[in-house]
Design a protein around this motif. Structure first.
Motif, PDB file in Angstrom:
ATOM      1  N   ALA A 265       0.822  -1.207   0.000  1.00 47.73           N
ATOM      2  CA  ALA A 265       0.000   0.000   0.000  1.00 47.73           C
ATOM      3  C   ALA A 265       0.856   1.257   0.000  1.00 47.73           C
ATOM      4  O   ALA A 265       0.616   2.191  -0.775  1.00 47.73           O
ATOM      5  CB  ALA A 265      -0.947  -0.006   1.196  1.00 47.73           C
ATOM      6  N   SER A 266       1.885   1.285   0.862  1.00 49.58           N
ATOM      7  CA  SER A 266       2.721   2.484   0.933  1.00 49.58           C
ATOM      8  C   SER A 266       3.599   2.623  -0.296  1.00 49.58           C
ATOM      9  O   SER A 266       3.815   3.740  -0.788  1.00 49.58           O
ATOM     10  CB  SER A 266       3.583   2.464   2.198  1.00 49.58           C
ATOM     11  N   GLU A 286      -6.040  -9.703  -4.494  1.00 46.11           N
ATOM     12  CA  GLU A 286      -5.787  -9.052  -3.213  1.00 46.11           C
ATOM     13  C   GLU A 286      -4.790  -7.904  -3.375  1.00 46.11           C
ATOM     14  O   GLU A 286      -4.946  -6.833  -2.776  1.00 46.11           O
ATOM     15  CB  GLU A 286      -5.256 -10.081  -2.209  1.00 46.11           C
ATOM     16  N   ALA A 287      -3.761  -8.129  -4.193  1.00 43.36           N
ATOM     17  CA  ALA A 287      -2.789  -7.064  -4.438  1.00 43.36           C
ATOM     18  C   ALA A 287      -3.461  -5.856  -5.079  1.00 43.36           C
ATOM     19  O   ALA A 287      -3.212  -4.709  -4.691  1.00 43.36           O
ATOM     20  CB  ALA A 287      -1.668  -7.585  -5.327  1.00 43.36           C
ATOM     21  N   ARG A 288      -4.338  -6.102  -6.034  1.00 43.81           N
ATOM     22  CA  ARG A 288      -5.036  -4.990  -6.689  1.00 43.81           C
ATOM     23  C   ARG A 288      -5.956  -4.263  -5.698  1.00 43.81           C
ATOM     24  O   ARG A 288      -6.049  -3.029  -5.714  1.00 43.81           O
ATOM     25  CB  ARG A 288      -5.842  -5.509  -7.889  1.00 43.81           C
ATOM     26  N   ARG A 289      -6.593  -5.003  -4.817  1.00 40.75           N
ATOM     27  CA  ARG A 289      -7.438  -4.368  -3.804  1.00 40.75           C
ATOM     28  C   ARG A 289      -6.606  -3.452  -2.904  1.00 40.75           C
ATOM     29  O   ARG A 289      -7.022  -2.338  -2.558  1.00 40.75           O
ATOM     30  CB  ARG A 289      -8.132  -5.443  -2.957  1.00 40.75           C
ATOM     31  N   ILE A 290      -5.397  -3.904  -2.570  1.00 42.39           N
ATOM     32  CA  ILE A 290      -4.532  -3.129  -1.667  1.00 42.39           C
ATOM     33  C   ILE A 290      -4.011  -1.866  -2.336  1.00 42.39           C
ATOM     34  O   ILE A 290      -4.018  -0.788  -1.735  1.00 42.39           O
ATOM     35  CB  ILE A 290      -3.349  -4.006  -1.192  1.00 42.39           C
ATOM     36  N   VAL A 291      -3.563  -1.983  -3.582  1.00 42.11           N
ATOM     37  CA  VAL A 291      -2.878  -0.838  -4.213  1.00 42.11           C
ATOM     38  C   VAL A 291      -3.826   0.092  -4.958  1.00 42.11           C
ATOM     39  O   VAL A 291      -3.453   1.215  -5.301  1.00 42.11           O
ATOM     40  CB  VAL A 291      -1.765  -1.311  -5.177  1.00 42.11           C
ATOM     41  N   ALA A 296       0.260   0.220 -12.112  1.00 40.49           N
ATOM     42  CA  ALA A 296       0.232  -1.074 -12.788  1.00 40.49           C
ATOM     43  C   ALA A 296       0.879  -2.119 -11.886  1.00 40.49           C
ATOM     44  O   ALA A 296       1.684  -1.798 -11.003  1.00 40.49           O
ATOM     45  CB  ALA A 296       0.972  -0.980 -14.118  1.00 40.49           C
ATOM     46  N   LEU A 297       0.511  -3.367 -12.106  1.00 36.96           N
ATOM     47  CA  LEU A 297       1.100  -4.475 -11.362  1.00 36.96           C
ATOM     48  C   LEU A 297       1.873  -5.380 -12.312  1.00 36.96           C
ATOM     49  O   LEU A 297       1.534  -5.504 -13.490  1.00 36.96           O
ATOM     50  CB  LEU A 297       0.014  -5.279 -10.649  1.00 36.96           C
ATOM     51  N   ARG A 325      -7.010  -9.786 -14.051  1.00 36.60           N
ATOM     52  CA  ARG A 325      -8.029  -9.189 -14.905  1.00 36.60           C
ATOM     53  C   ARG A 325      -9.319  -8.869 -14.148  1.00 36.60           C
ATOM     54  O   ARG A 325     -10.209  -8.200 -14.685  1.00 36.60           O
ATOM     55  CB  ARG A 325      -8.339 -10.117 -16.084  1.00 36.60           C
ATOM     56  N   ALA A 326      -9.422  -9.329 -12.898  1.00 36.20           N
ATOM     57  CA  ALA A 326     -10.629  -9.050 -12.120  1.00 36.20           C
ATOM     58  C   ALA A 326     -10.748  -7.577 -11.762  1.00 36.20           C
ATOM     59  O   ALA A 326     -11.846  -7.086 -11.507  1.00 36.20           O
ATOM     60  CB  ALA A 326     -10.630  -9.890 -10.839  1.00 36.20           C
ATOM     61  N   GLY A 327      -9.628  -6.876 -11.730  1.00 36.80           N
ATOM     62  CA  GLY A 327      -9.640  -5.457 -11.404  1.00 36.80           C
ATOM     63  C   GLY A 327      -9.274  -4.610 -12.598  1.00 36.80           C
ATOM     64  O   GLY A 327      -9.087  -5.093 -13.712  1.00 36.80           O
TER      65      GLY A 327
END
Length: 361
Positions: A265-266, A286-291, A296-297, A325-327
């Motif tokens: 997040a930070s 989960e990573a996309r939810r956090i950031v 981009a990831l 692709r969910a986010g």
């Protein structure tokens, strides 16, 4: 040579994804894609020492291009063949690769910092990397973008003090906790060399930059915030400032802090990077939810899956693609760490083919 002299880029998927765009399929490359799993790489190494290859632009170019030739049409990026430890070498330390990295004379106490060069002439010390980048960018003929990179200050600091890899990081952590201010001063000194090095790579023709913090996960969240994150941010701020001041292209930047998922997040909110690399120990959704959607990831299949056969690779890529692709936001497909030496090149090809298939919008 300036960037205006290079052949026009034919495949910009990587750069579009790095800017946060959703692309028709995820651009894909893998860390260490020019490496020991390829027989053509091993052939070159039969007659050339590792750092000799790094320091010889023609050899570094040849090895960088090997996977692009083998997987033409499947890889969406090349990464210059070099090593993160060329920065400690530029600062005056000896590094031997036999087979892993070894520093014959590591930094034992802060007094030893006096042995490092006071001023690093980046063109003199690392000009061979810049020459290799320019030659490679030309010989790619615009097929895919070229990535430049450096190691993160904490990771380089650990190598310079441990004298090589480590399981406990006893010596490096002794410095952090016994000599915190001296450690921060050395970390910042390394960061300034990294800034010069990355700007030089853009001048030479690099189109995306990646900072590898391979040992980030060895730090607690508090210590990451104290010792690693400030230097990662220092690099992103100052590279961008220098690129603007010198009228160089606004080059996307990726940070890969392996094992530091607690800091996602930070890093995403305050690190100043366009792309955040993920290891395989976090679910993509989960990573996309956090950031959030503003960075981009990149990632993040476990490299070990490449030993599991075609069915395992296909299933893992399918899950990974569904997760990313969910986010919203850009996604660059990759492994969660470097490809291992024992991987069959045919299995690497299957991984790339599966990414093209399952990441398509």
């Amino acid at each position: 040579m300036t960037t205006t002299n290079f052949p026009p880029l034919k495949n910009d998927l990587l750069l579009r994804a790095a800017r946060g765009e959703q692309t028709e399929h995820a651009p894909v490359w893998v860390m260490r894609q020019a490496g020991r799993y390829l027989p053509e790489f091993r052939k070159v190494r039969e007659s050339h020492e590792f750092f000799e290859v790094c320091r010889t632009p023609a050899l570094a170019t040849e090895i960088t291009l090997q996977p692009i030739r083998r997987y033409s049409g499947l890889l969406d990026a090349s990464i210059i063949f070099s090593d993160i430890l060329v920065v400690p070498q530029a600062m005056g330390m000896e590094v031997i690769m036999n087979p892993g990295p070894h520093f014959p004379d590591p930094l034992n106490t802060p007094e030893d910092v006096k042995r490092l060069k006071g001023v690093v002439d980046i063109d003199k010390e690392l000009g061979y990397v810049f020459q290799a980048i320019t030659q490679t960018r030309t010989e790619l003929n615009g097929e895919v973008p070229l990535i430049g990179f450096c190691g993160a200050p904490w990771t380089l600091f650990a190598y310079m003090i441990e004298g090589g890899g480590s399981k406990t990081f006893q010596k490096a952590k002794t410095w952090l906790f016994k000599y915190p201010e001296e450690s921060k001063a050395l970390l910042l000194r390394i960061a300034d060399v990294c800034v010069d090095f990355l700007v030089g790579q853009v001048k030479a023709g690099a189109q995306l930059l990646q900072v590898f913090d391979s040992w980030a996960g060895e730090l607690s969240p508090y210590d990451f915030d104290q010792f690693s994150f400030p230097t990662l941010k220092h690099i992103s701020i100052n590279v961008r400032r220098r690129l603007a001041e010198e009228n160089l292209p606004a080059t996307p930047m990726t940070v890969f802090a392996k094992g530091a998922n607690y800091a996602l997040a930070s890093i995403a909110a305050n690190g100043g990077y366009d792309v955040v690399g993920l290891d395989w120990c976090i679910d993509p959704a989960e990573a996309r939810r956090i950031v959030g959607d503003n960075v981009a990831l990149q990632g993040n299949m476990d490299p070990g899956v490449l030993y599991g056969g075609r069915d395992a690779i296909e299933a893992a890529v399918k899950r990974m693609s569904q997760g990313f692709r969910a986010g919203k936001g850009g996604w660059i497909a990759n492994l969660g760490h470097g490809i291992a030496p024992g991987v069959d090149p045919k299995d690497m090809r299957w991984f790339l083919e599966c990414v093209h298939k399952y990441s398509a919008l």
